[in-house]
Design a protein around this motif. Structure first.
Motif, PDB file in Angstrom:
ATOM      1  N   LYS A  58       0.820  -1.227   0.000  1.00 24.66           N
ATOM      2  CA  LYS A  58       0.000   0.000   0.000  1.00 24.66           C
ATOM      3  C   LYS A  58       0.852   1.274   0.000  1.00 24.66           C
ATOM      4  O   LYS A  58       0.300   2.368  -0.108  1.00 24.66           O
ATOM      5  CB  LYS A  58      -0.965  -0.016   1.178  1.00 24.66           C
ATOM      6  N   ARG A  59       2.158   1.116   0.135  1.00 24.18           N
ATOM      7  CA  ARG A  59       3.010   2.305   0.128  1.00 24.18           C
ATOM      8  C   ARG A  59       3.830   2.459  -1.158  1.00 24.18           C
ATOM      9  O   ARG A  59       4.305   3.555  -1.472  1.00 24.18           O
ATOM     10  CB  ARG A  59       4.009   2.250   1.297  1.00 24.18           C
ATOM     11  N   MET A  60       4.022   1.356  -1.849  1.00 28.22           N
ATOM     12  CA  MET A  60       5.019   1.366  -2.925  1.00 28.22           C
ATOM     13  C   MET A  60       4.662   2.246  -4.126  1.00 28.22           C
ATOM     14  O   MET A  60       5.532   2.578  -4.915  1.00 28.22           O
ATOM     15  CB  MET A  60       5.347  -0.065  -3.373  1.00 28.22           C
ATOM     16  N   ASP A  61       3.394   2.612  -4.231  1.00 28.86           N
ATOM     17  CA  ASP A  61       3.007   3.513  -5.330  1.00 28.86           C
ATOM     18  C   ASP A  61       3.074   4.975  -4.915  1.00 28.86           C
ATOM     19  O   ASP A  61       2.760   5.861  -5.707  1.00 28.86           O
ATOM     20  CB  ASP A  61       1.572   3.198  -5.779  1.00 28.86           C
ATOM     21  N   LYS A  62       3.426   5.202  -3.658  1.00 25.84           N
ATOM     22  CA  LYS A  62       3.370   6.587  -3.156  1.00 25.84           C
ATOM     23  C   LYS A  62       4.719   7.051  -2.617  1.00 25.84           C
ATOM     24  O   LYS A  62       4.768   7.793  -1.631  1.00 25.84           O
ATOM     25  CB  LYS A  62       2.327   6.682  -2.045  1.00 25.84           C
ATOM     26  N   LEU A  63       5.797   6.585  -3.200  1.00 20.54           N
ATOM     27  CA  LEU A  63       7.107   7.012  -2.712  1.00 20.54           C
ATOM     28  C   LEU A  63       7.279   8.504  -2.984  1.00 20.54           C
ATOM     29  O   LEU A  63       6.772   9.034  -3.954  1.00 20.54           O
ATOM     30  CB  LEU A  63       8.222   6.209  -3.388  1.00 20.54           C
ATOM     31  N   LYS A  64       8.019   9.143  -2.066  1.00 16.57           N
ATOM     32  CA  LYS A  64       8.164  10.601  -2.169  1.00 16.57           C
ATOM     33  C   LYS A  64       9.632  10.993  -2.150  1.00 16.57           C
ATOM     34  O   LYS A  64      10.482  10.264  -1.658  1.00 16.57           O
ATOM     35  CB  LYS A  64       7.477  11.266  -0.966  1.00 16.57           C
ATOM     36  N   ILE A  65       9.886  12.165  -2.684  1.00 14.62           N
ATOM     37  CA  ILE A  65      11.205  12.769  -2.520  1.00 14.62           C
ATOM     38  C   ILE A  65      11.005  14.004  -1.654  1.00 14.62           C
ATOM     39  O   ILE A  65      10.048  14.754  -1.856  1.00 14.62           O
ATOM     40  CB  ILE A  65      11.850  13.122  -3.875  1.00 14.62           C
ATOM     41  N   SER A  66      11.871  14.177  -0.650  1.00 12.11           N
ATOM     42  CA  SER A  66      11.675  15.307   0.243  1.00 12.11           C
ATOM     43  C   SER A  66      12.670  16.415  -0.032  1.00 12.11           C
ATOM     44  O   SER A  66      13.871  16.179  -0.121  1.00 12.11           O
ATOM     45  CB  SER A  66      11.826  14.866   1.701  1.00 12.11           C
ATOM     46  N   SER A  97       7.663  15.635  -5.375  1.00 12.46           N
ATOM     47  CA  SER A  97       7.511  14.248  -5.832  1.00 12.46           C
ATOM     48  C   SER A  97       6.796  14.189  -7.177  1.00 12.46           C
ATOM     49  O   SER A  97       7.187  13.424  -8.067  1.00 12.46           O
ATOM     50  CB  SER A  97       6.725  13.437  -4.804  1.00 12.46           C
ATOM     51  N   ALA A  98       5.753  15.001  -7.301  1.00 10.62           N
ATOM     52  CA  ALA A  98       5.008  15.011  -8.558  1.00 10.62           C
ATOM     53  C   ALA A  98       5.898  15.485  -9.695  1.00 10.62           C
ATOM     54  O   ALA A  98       5.880  14.942 -10.800  1.00 10.62           O
ATOM     55  CB  ALA A  98       3.781  15.916  -8.430  1.00 10.62           C
ATOM     56  N   MET A  99       6.728  16.481  -9.389  1.00  9.13           N
ATOM     57  CA  MET A  99       7.631  16.995 -10.422  1.00  9.13           C
ATOM     58  C   MET A  99       8.643  15.951 -10.846  1.00  9.13           C
ATOM     59  O   MET A  99       8.916  15.755 -12.030  1.00  9.13           O
ATOM     60  CB  MET A  99       8.371  18.224  -9.887  1.00  9.13           C
ATOM     61  N   MET A 104      10.860  11.856 -14.575  1.00  7.32           N
ATOM     62  CA  MET A 104      11.278  10.459 -14.795  1.00  7.32           C
ATOM     63  C   MET A 104      10.488   9.843 -15.927  1.00  7.32           C
ATOM     64  O   MET A 104      11.025   9.099 -16.745  1.00  7.32           O
ATOM     65  CB  MET A 104      11.040   9.650 -13.527  1.00  7.32           C
ATOM     66  N   GLU A 105       9.202  10.158 -15.953  1.00  6.52           N
ATOM     67  CA  GLU A 105       8.348   9.619 -16.996  1.00  6.52           C
ATOM     68  C   GLU A 105       8.841  10.063 -18.376  1.00  6.52           C
ATOM     69  O   GLU A 105       8.861   9.277 -19.317  1.00  6.52           O
ATOM     70  CB  GLU A 105       6.926  10.116 -16.753  1.00  6.52           C
TER      71      GLU A 105
END
Lengths: 172, 105
Positions: A58-66, A97-99, A104-105
């Protein structure tokens, strides 16, 4: 001479220890892992401590960069470091993270789950750290079912030593 | 630049043996290239990858990576490793008469 692909003699083995669950480091592990398997190198990826975020389903799709306490991250398009005050504003981690996801995409780097699946499909084995699992079992009631199904097993540090014998190790 | 005789044709190759001139390649050459690296028979699965690589190269000017092949030509990663064992990125490029991919992913 045709290229020497050395199929018979490829006995190289690589073990990557993933100790961080942020987007950039989980991705770094998969970039290296993907490169390894596509060179015919046996690959084991061992997730420990914060690295568990990359294998908890449940976490692996929501990784973040801080951006907080990250002096390498600049205000986009400038050489100005992002102040912790600014970086600490609500929503900044999600924004960063969104950026990064978007960048990456553009480069053809898949999101974490897809990337992990790709490396798994190419023959890599994924392992979860026993001590981390036990700790998270106690603190948040983590069960084996909560882990991504690409994880082979939960193993101890000693198991990892046996597994990595003769291999090269990268710690991330 | 070095040349090599493959399937009765003289083709230009780089230091590693990859063909350097995409125009020297044709579909008759592919089985001969495949044999050089231990792939005895090219199946429909192989051809699907090879033809995609050629078309994609014609459009993009560079060799597609494994991820690009799997997502755009709909060939699962597992299958790529079965078709071109151990080093799929290099092997598929070699048979398609292209340089190895330069992209990381």
């Amino acid at each position: 001479m045709p290229p020497k692909f050395d199929d018979e003699t490829t006995d190289r083995k690589l073990c990557i220890i993933v100790s961080k669950g942020t987007m950039e480091w989980a991705t770094a592990a998969m970039v290296l892992g993907n490169a390894a398997t596509s060179e015919g190198i046996e690959l084991h990826v061992f997730f420990t401590f914060w690295g568990f975020d990359a294998i908890i389903d449940k976490r692996m799709d929501k990784l973040k960069i801080s951006p907080v306490a990250n002096p390498s991250m600049k205000v986009p398009g400038t050489e100005i470091g992002m102040s912790n005050m600014l970086a600490g504003l609500p929503g900044m981690t999600a924004f960063a993270s969104a950026m990064m996801n978007k960048e990456m995409e553009k480069l053809g780097v898949p999101p974490n789950r897809e990337f992990m699946q790709m490396v798994h499909d190419s023959g890599a084995k994924f392992w979860a750290c026993r001590l981390t699992f036990d700790m998270m079992e106690n603190t948040m009631g983590l069960t084996k079912d909560d882990l991504w199904d690409g994880v082979e097993d939960i193993i101890s540090a000693n198991d990892f030593m046996e597994l990595s014998e003769g291999g090269q190790i990268i710690f991330i | 630049m070095a040349t090599e005789l493959i399937g009765g044709l003289e083709v230009h190759v780089d230091d590693e043996g990859f063909m350097t001139d995409p125009n020297e390649w044709n579909e008759e050459l592919a089985p001969a290239l495949a044999k050089e690296i231990g792939i005895d028979e090219l199946t429909d699965g192989h051809w699907k990858v090879i033809r995609f690589l050629r078309e994609d190269f014609a459009r993009e000017g560079q060799t597609a990576t494994l991820r690009r092949v799997s997502t755009m030509a709909n060939v699962p990663t597992k299958e790529l490793y079965e078709l071109f064992p151990k080093k799929p990125a290099k092997k598929m490029s070699y048979v398609a008469g292209l340089k190895k991919p330069v992209g990381c992913v």
